[in-house]
Motif scaffolding. Structure first.
Motif, mmCIF file in Angstrom:
data_model
loop_
_atom_site.group_PDB
_atom_site.id
_atom_site.type_symbol
_atom_site.label_atom_id
_atom_site.label_comp_id
_atom_site.label_asym_id
_atom_site.label_seq_id
_atom_site.Cartn_x
_atom_site.Cartn_y
_atom_site.Cartn_z
ATOM 1 N N UNK A 63 0.869 -1.173 0.000
ATOM 2 C CA UNK A 63 0.000 0.000 0.000
ATOM 3 C C UNK A 63 0.912 1.231 0.000
ATOM 4 N N UNK A 64 0.579 2.171 -0.881
ATOM 5 C CA UNK A 64 1.417 3.370 -1.021
ATOM 6 C C UNK A 64 0.721 4.571 -0.382
ATOM 7 N N UNK A 65 1.473 5.290 0.482
ATOM 8 C CA UNK A 65 0.948 6.468 1.172
ATOM 9 C C UNK A 65 1.765 7.691 0.782
ATOM 10 N N UNK A 66 1.091 8.814 0.657
ATOM 11 C CA UNK A 66 1.766 10.089 0.478
ATOM 12 C C UNK A 66 2.175 10.565 1.878
ATOM 13 N N UNK B 210 4.325 0.320 2.107
ATOM 14 C CA UNK B 210 4.423 -0.728 3.136
ATOM 15 C C UNK B 210 4.111 -2.037 2.431
ATOM 16 N N UNK B 211 5.065 -2.959 2.503
ATOM 17 C CA UNK B 211 4.987 -4.161 1.659
ATOM 18 C C UNK B 211 5.134 -5.459 2.433
ATOM 19 N N UNK B 212 4.350 -6.443 2.012
ATOM 20 C CA UNK B 212 4.451 -7.792 2.573
ATOM 21 C C UNK B 212 4.388 -8.775 1.402
ATOM 22 N N UNK B 213 5.236 -9.804 1.437
ATOM 23 C CA UNK B 213 5.140 -10.891 0.455
ATOM 24 C C UNK B 213 4.344 -12.011 1.121
ATOM 25 N N UNK B 214 3.182 -12.365 0.551
ATOM 26 C CA UNK B 214 2.327 -13.371 1.186
ATOM 27 C C UNK B 214 1.329 -13.930 0.189
#
Lengths: 173, 173
Positions: free
Chosen positions: A5-8, A126-130
């Protein structure tokens, strides 16, 4: 699957909060990405990591509407320009450059990619590999809330989409 | 430009003659090449050099009728299977595997590639990298004659064409 998810954000403010959370700084990269034009929901890029002298060919399929779920394949290549010529000879068209300075932090299996993007501003991925997308998003939002981020801070557009938008306006007028 | 003429040879016989000529042995490679289907006059392959643990993506344009003049671009890649998946996702279709054991000799700027090709036999490519095609061919034929090779020993077909030909016959019958 890569879920992100990308946040400014405000760079210094969020950086301090990420460090306060106990996340570990794992490195920084100066990335210059050349994207090629592909049918929608697919991305093809050559990434030059300038400070590490590395080149990576990346292909992504976007699996959702908000650009948060990706099926990604990356492979190191020996030479940026040669890879670029091969793709052009194969018929692919250069689309847009995305240049950024990335600071990477890790907290368990959660990765924070804090990006200063040329011409666009500051963003946090914020990244997760799942495999379990819903569970991954739950965990991403859990830390996002701890960082004071909210739904209205989300930026659903890809960097390359954002960079092309002013151009679209100019053309319309 | 890469100019090369391919001859059908007897391996041990021609190997001795190349060594007698004073050419220097520079190495051997066990190559497994996966070719993708492309419009005529273009070649795209991923080469696995098994004994050196290297992978190379190669693109060639054929510039003549006899498959002797090539515009070639090669780039090292970090992983065979990942490169293979990226090309397949981009829409390319796997065509044919060519497997060979190659012995390379050099004499000045002339390269001798002596190949034992699985299913096809023994071949010698005499290769020069040059801009002047006619001058390159004159020099290739000069050494070819010194090795006792003649016009009737030339094999103008690509290995992947030869490997696919028996299949065509089977389909016709």
């Amino acid at each position: 699957m890569e879920i992100e998810v990308k946040f400014r954000v405000n760079f210094e403010n969020i950086r301090r909060k990420i460090e306060d959370l106990g996340a570990k700084f794992v490195g920084e990269e100066i990335q210059e990405d050349l994207y090629f034009a592909l049918p929608s929901k697919q991305l093809l890029r050559i990434r030059k990591i300038v400070n590490l002298d590395e080149v990576i060919l990346g292909y992504k399929q976007i699996k959702d509407e908000r650009n948060e779920e990706f099926d990604e394949i990356e492979v190191k290549v020996g030479d940026f320009e040669k890879m670029r010529v091969i793709l052009k000879r194969l018929g692919f068209t250069e689309d847009v450059w995305v240049r950024k300075h990335r600071f990477v932090y890790k907290l368990g299996d959660i990765t924070f990619e804090l990006n200063k993007v040329e011409g666009l501003g500051d963003f946090l991925d914020i990244e997760v590999i799942a495999e379990d997308v819903q569970e991954a998003k739950r965990r991403i939002w859990e830390v996002a809330h701890m960082l004071g981020l909210r739904e209205e801070d989300v930026e659903p557009r890809l960097y390359q989409e954002m960079l092309k938008e002013p151009l679209k306006h100019v053309r319309k007028e």
